[in-house]
Design a protein around this motif. Structure first.
Motif, PDB file in Angstrom:
ATOM      1  N   MET A  27       0.664  -1.419  -0.144  1.00 53.40           N
ATOM      2  CA  MET A  27      -0.179   0.309  -0.237  1.00 53.40           C
ATOM      3  C   MET A  27       1.430   1.131  -0.077  1.00 53.40           C
ATOM      4  SD  MET A  27      -3.244  -0.722   2.706  1.00 53.40           S
ATOM      5  CE  MET A  27      -2.000  -1.403   4.147  1.00 53.40           C
ATOM      6  N   GLY A  28       2.021   1.560   0.225  1.00 54.74           N
ATOM      7  CA  GLY A  28       2.846   1.941  -0.116  1.00 54.74           C
ATOM      8  C   GLY A  28       2.866   2.812   1.491  1.00 54.74           C
ATOM      9  N   ILE A  29       2.947   2.540   2.648  1.00 53.01           N
ATOM     10  CA  ILE A  29       2.938   3.271   3.472  1.00 53.01           C
ATOM     11  C   ILE A  29       4.412   2.666   4.403  1.00 53.01           C
ATOM     12  CG2 ILE A  29       2.016   2.654   6.318  1.00 53.01           C
ATOM     13  CD1 ILE A  29      -0.597   1.214   4.913  1.00 53.01           C
ATOM     14  N   GLY A  30       4.665   4.194   4.898  1.00 53.40           N
ATOM     15  CA  GLY A  30       6.287   4.251   5.352  1.00 53.40           C
ATOM     16  C   GLY A  30       6.845   5.249   4.111  1.00 53.40           C
ATOM     17  N   ASP A  31       7.823   5.056   4.590  1.00 53.19           N
ATOM     18  CA  ASP A  31       9.229   5.487   3.301  1.00 53.19           C
ATOM     19  C   ASP A  31       9.866   4.341   3.248  1.00 53.19           C
ATOM     20  OD1 ASP A  31      10.923   5.026   5.721  1.00 53.19           O
ATOM     21  OD2 ASP A  31      11.834   6.990   5.123  1.00 53.19           O
ATOM     22  N   VAL A  32       9.535   2.861   2.846  1.00 48.88           N
ATOM     23  CA  VAL A  32      10.499   1.691   2.888  1.00 48.88           C
ATOM     24  C   VAL A  32       9.420   1.023   1.679  1.00 48.88           C
ATOM     25  CG1 VAL A  32      10.726  -0.477   3.206  1.00 48.88           C
ATOM     26  CG2 VAL A  32      11.202   1.202   5.526  1.00 48.88           C
ATOM     27  N   ALA A  33      10.264   1.151   0.352  1.00 47.67           N
ATOM     28  CA  ALA A  33      10.223   0.444  -0.885  1.00 47.67           C
ATOM     29  C   ALA A  33       9.760  -1.273  -0.595  1.00 47.67           C
ATOM     30  CB  ALA A  33      10.705   0.801  -1.753  1.00 47.67           C
ATOM     31  N   GLY A  34       8.628  -2.089  -1.107  1.00 46.81           N
ATOM     32  CA  GLY A  34       8.475  -3.074  -0.858  1.00 46.81           C
ATOM     33  C   GLY A  34       9.016  -3.975  -1.754  1.00 46.81           C
ATOM     34  N   PRO A  35       8.973  -4.859  -1.768  1.00 49.47           N
ATOM     35  CA  PRO A  35       8.861  -5.623  -2.875  1.00 49.47           C
ATOM     36  C   PRO A  35       8.201  -6.497  -3.939  1.00 49.47           C
ATOM     37  CG  PRO A  35       8.217  -6.824  -1.070  1.00 49.47           C
ATOM     38  CD  PRO A  35       8.417  -6.224  -0.691  1.00 49.47           C
ATOM     39  N   ARG A  36       8.799  -5.912  -5.038  1.00 45.29           N
ATOM     40  CA  ARG A  36       7.709  -6.109  -6.540  1.00 45.29           C
ATOM     41  C   ARG A  36       6.454  -7.749  -6.530  1.00 45.29           C
ATOM     42  NH1 ARG A  36      10.822  -5.620 -12.529  1.00 45.29           N
ATOM     43  NH2 ARG A  36       8.128  -5.699 -12.673  1.00 45.29           N
ATOM     44  N   PHE A  37       5.811  -7.193  -6.664  1.00 42.51           N
ATOM     45  CA  PHE A  37       4.480  -7.740  -6.326  1.00 42.51           C
ATOM     46  C   PHE A  37       3.663  -7.886  -8.143  1.00 42.51           C
ATOM     47  CE2 PHE A  37       3.149  -4.026  -4.645  1.00 42.51           C
ATOM     48  CZ  PHE A  37       1.680  -4.200  -5.260  1.00 42.51           C
ATOM     49  N   ILE A  38       3.007  -8.804  -8.249  1.00 42.94           N
ATOM     50  CA  ILE A  38       1.843  -9.017  -8.617  1.00 42.94           C
ATOM     51  C   ILE A  38       0.295  -9.318  -8.452  1.00 42.94           C
ATOM     52  CG2 ILE A  38       0.972 -10.078 -11.713  1.00 42.94           C
ATOM     53  CD1 ILE A  38       3.733 -11.749 -11.449  1.00 42.94           C
ATOM     54  N   ARG A  39      -0.652  -8.047  -9.490  1.00 40.01           N
ATOM     55  CA  ARG A  39      -1.485  -8.391  -8.358  1.00 40.01           C
ATOM     56  C   ARG A  39      -2.612  -9.190 -10.025  1.00 40.01           C
ATOM     57  NH1 ARG A  39      -4.447  -5.358  -4.995  1.00 40.01           N
ATOM     58  NH2 ARG A  39      -2.762  -4.065  -5.202  1.00 40.01           N
ATOM     59  N   ILE A  40      -3.264 -10.108  -9.510  1.00 36.87           N
ATOM     60  CA  ILE A  40      -4.142 -10.781 -10.248  1.00 36.87           C
ATOM     61  C   ILE A  40      -5.373 -10.446  -9.743  1.00 36.87           C
ATOM     62  CG2 ILE A  40      -4.553 -13.261 -10.961  1.00 36.87           C
ATOM     63  CD1 ILE A  40      -1.248 -13.935 -10.267  1.00 36.87           C
ATOM     64  N   GLY A  41      -6.709  -9.996 -11.261  1.00 32.32           N
ATOM     65  CA  GLY A  41      -7.461  -9.762 -10.129  1.00 32.32           C
ATOM     66  C   GLY A  41      -7.688  -8.644  -9.312  1.00 32.32           C
ATOM     67  N   LEU A  42      -8.753  -8.965  -8.763  1.00 29.75           N
ATOM     68  CA  LEU A  42      -8.567  -7.551  -7.406  1.00 29.75           C
ATOM     69  C   LEU A  42      -7.948  -7.901  -5.844  1.00 29.75           C
ATOM     70  CD1 LEU A  42     -12.685  -7.130  -7.709  1.00 29.75           C
ATOM     71  CD2 LEU A  42     -10.543  -4.779  -8.581  1.00 29.75           C
ATOM     72  N   ARG A  43      -7.830  -8.960  -5.938  1.00 26.56           N
ATOM     73  CA  ARG A  43      -7.536  -9.520  -4.235  1.00 26.56           C
ATOM     74  C   ARG A  43      -6.335 -10.160  -4.590  1.00 26.56           C
ATOM     75  NH1 ARG A  43     -12.437  -9.648  -0.702  1.00 26.56           N
ATOM     76  NH2 ARG A  43     -13.846  -7.434  -1.164  1.00 26.56           N
ATOM     77  N   SER A  44      -5.936 -11.110  -5.219  1.00 23.13           N
ATOM     78  CA  SER A  44      -4.797 -11.895  -5.257  1.00 23.13           C
ATOM     79  C   SER A  44      -3.379 -11.565  -5.272  1.00 23.13           C
ATOM     80  CB  SER A  44      -5.314 -13.437  -6.366  1.00 23.13           C
ATOM     81  OG  SER A  44      -3.822 -14.315  -6.791  1.00 23.13           O
TER      82      SER A  44
END
Length: 67
Positions: A27-44
């Motif tokens: 969600m981008g909370i804070g100043d730490v960049a998280g790992p890359r992810f893939i969104r499949i559909g709305l929730r997956s």
């Protein structure tokens, strides 16, 4: 070579990071960049194991100078 995809739960277990913290990073909370992810559909959500490895390596700190 075929990419290996992990669910959010599997990614949390693989990295040792709490699943809810991974969600906050997405969600981008804070100043730490998280790992890359893939969104499949709305929730997956899926993570490539190689992206998790790269992210953890980029976050590593040590006394030896280079990573």
């Amino acid at each position: 070579m075929q990419a290996h995809y992990l669910t959010a739960r599997e990614a949390a277990q693989y990295t040792g990071i709490n699943e809810s913290y991974l969600a906050k990073l997405r969600m981008g909370i804070g100043d730490v960049a998280g790992p890359r992810f893939i969104r499949i559909g709305l929730r997956s959500i899926r993570y490539k194991r190689s992206d998790l490895d790269a992210w953890m390596t980029s976050r590593s700190e040590g006394l030896g100078g280079t990573n």
